[in-house]
Scaffold this active site. Structure first.
Site: not given
Ligand code: GLN
Length: 491
Positions: A78, A158, A182
């Site tokens: 990420k 997210s 997330s």
């Protein structure tokens, strides 16, 4: 040769050890899958040269029989994790030229164990969102589609890029962060496994901070076993993060297949919310039946303060975010928009650098922390947080080992469907996940079925502090009963 990208991490690990293919071949297979899948917008940086160099080094190790736990396994990261020498933007314009001179502890742990970086994945700006539509780099498109329709769906957020990458077989595993859901919510939306560890299990050092008392890193994978393998490398105490906990890291993989007989599983009645689709209710009941068939005891429990979790989260998280994001001032990192004086430079830089959702959070956060409102909002939210935590503690003390709930109140929605109107519509996605961050507990989402449109749905297991092992054992039972799910390729 079989398609190397569809192997699970554990399968790839075994095949590499047997020399069925090389780590370079494995990396190349994933790199070309990433190229073919650019329509998903899952990656913001691809790192082919680095990946091949790391894979080559892994092949040397494997050749010498010196393979480490993740030797040669491609991992997507990420873009919230700082990676030395590799751009890290946190999905924000304000950081879009930032190249960290240091490596986050979690990613450093992965490389220490032999993993190979294949790229950085897209995410909501500063991890604020539930759909991956707030990223400066544009939305991530889910590899899933409703049966018979070609409407673009969100992968959740997210950590949507990581989830989409793993679901679309662009990586066998990925890292995510979870402040209010997330990791678990995008895992549920894309039919994969995602785990948020206990607060303090993984170091937060080198991860772009959103809300420091809630943020945790965790793994995404296509099987529960793979998630366990990844967590074993990611977790551990770190002197650079004083909130990381000094506690040995168990061999999580050993928890796979362990009996769940006589474990007491709570079904919190407050999670049966109004308007929840009947198929989610049914899935939840199936999950309870599967655990029962494996010998667990199912008990209805109460977590009376659940309804306050979401409003309290949307005070605590923005409050911490407004303070964490004060550092982006055009002086030390990334973007700078010149002004007549330093104040004007700050204002112009922050106005241009932050997107709408981030600006909203900064304003809410600043408001709830301001003199006169601090007691009414922030202090109150902290008290509510204690009550939420106590609800869980009371149940765990009375012998409950874990809770079973749906991960999300619905399946994935369409791009644009919830991002244009009332922001609360989007926030409601997190009703089942934020409680876990507020209480600092571990939670896992495991794919459990498909809805009537053929979209994946997940079940969440919430554990006692530092008892990720039970979540892996229980999650494995659900996985065995439900099977695995993969999207049909259209990209
Ligand atoms: N969707 C939640 C939010 O927007 C949680 C995000 C997260 O876990 N990083 O705050």
């Amino acid at each position: 040769m079989t398609d190397l990208t569809t192997l699970t991490l554990a399968e790839a690990r075994a095949a590499l050890a047997n020399k069925e293919f090389t780590a370079v071949e494995l990396a190349d297979a994933h790199l070309s899958a990433i190229e073919r899948a650019r329509a998903l917008n899952a990656f913001v940086v691809e790192t082919p040269d680095k990946a091949r160099a790391m894979a080559k080094a892994a092949d040397v190790r494997i050749g010498k029989r010196e393979a480490r736990p993740l030797e040669g396994i491609p991992i997507a990261v990420k873009d919230l994790f700082c990676t030395a020498g590799v751009a890290t933007s946190a999905g924000s314009h304000i950081l879009d030229r930032f190249v960290p001179p240091y490596e986050s502890t979690v990613t450093a742990n992965l490389w220490r164990d032999g993993a190979v970086l294949i790229g950085k994945t897209n995410n909501d700006e500063f991890a604020m969102g539930s759909s991956n539509e707030t990223s400066y780099h544009g939305p991530v498109i889910s590899p899933w589609r409703r049966r018979g329709a070609n409407i673009q769906l969100v992968p959740g957020g997210s950590s949507g890029g990581s989830a989409a990458a793993v679901a679309a077989c662009l990586a066998p595993g990925a890292t995510g962060t979870d402040t209010g859901g997330s990791i678990r919510q995008p895992a549920a939306f894309t039919g994969i496994v995602g785990l948020k560890p206990t607060y303090g299990r993984c170091s937060r050092w080198g991860i772009v901070a959103f809300a420091s008392s809630l943020d945790q890193a965790g793994p995404f994978a296509r099987s529960v076993r793979d998630a366990a393998i990844l967590l074993a490398s990611m977790a551990g105490e770190d002197p650079k993060d004083t909130t990381s906990v000094e506690r040995p890291v168990p061999d999580y993989e050993q928890a796979i297949g362990r009996s769940v007989r006589d474990m007491r599983i709570g079904i919190p009645k407050e999670y049966r919310v109004d308007g929840m689709p009947a198929e989610i209710e049914a899935l939840w009941a199936n999950g309870a039946d599967w655990l029962k068939a494996a010998g667990a005891e199912i008990v209805e429990v109460s977590l009376p303060h659940t309804k306050y979790a979401l409003p309290a989260y949307y005070i605590v998280a923005p409050a911490e975010a407004s303070s964490n994001l004060a550092r982006y001032d055009g002086v030390r990192y990334g973007l700078r928009v010149p002004g007549a004086d330093v104040t004007e430079m700050y204002e112009k830089t922050r106005a241009a650098g932050f997107g709408k959702e981030v600006r909203r959070r900064i304003m809410i956060g600043t408001y709830v922390l301001s003199a006169g409102y601090y007691d009414a909002y922030y202090l109150r939210a902290q008290k509510v947080r204690t009550l939420i935590k106590r609800d869980f503690e009371t149940n765990f003390e009375s012998g409950i080992h874990a809770m079973l709930t749906p991960t999300t109140p619905s399946a994935a929605f369409g791009v644009g469907e919830k991002s244009s109107g009332d922001p609360v519509e989007m926030y409601l996605n997190d009703v089942f996940t934020v409680t876990v961050n507020m209480a600092g507990l571990p939670g896992i989402s495991v794919p459990a079925g498909l809805d009537r449109n053929g979209l994946p749905l997940g079940l969440q297991l919430i554990g006692r502090p530092f008892d990720e092992e039970s979540l892996f054992s229980l999650g494995h039972v659900l996985e065995r009963a439900a099977g695995r799910f993969s999207p049909e390729r259209w990209w």
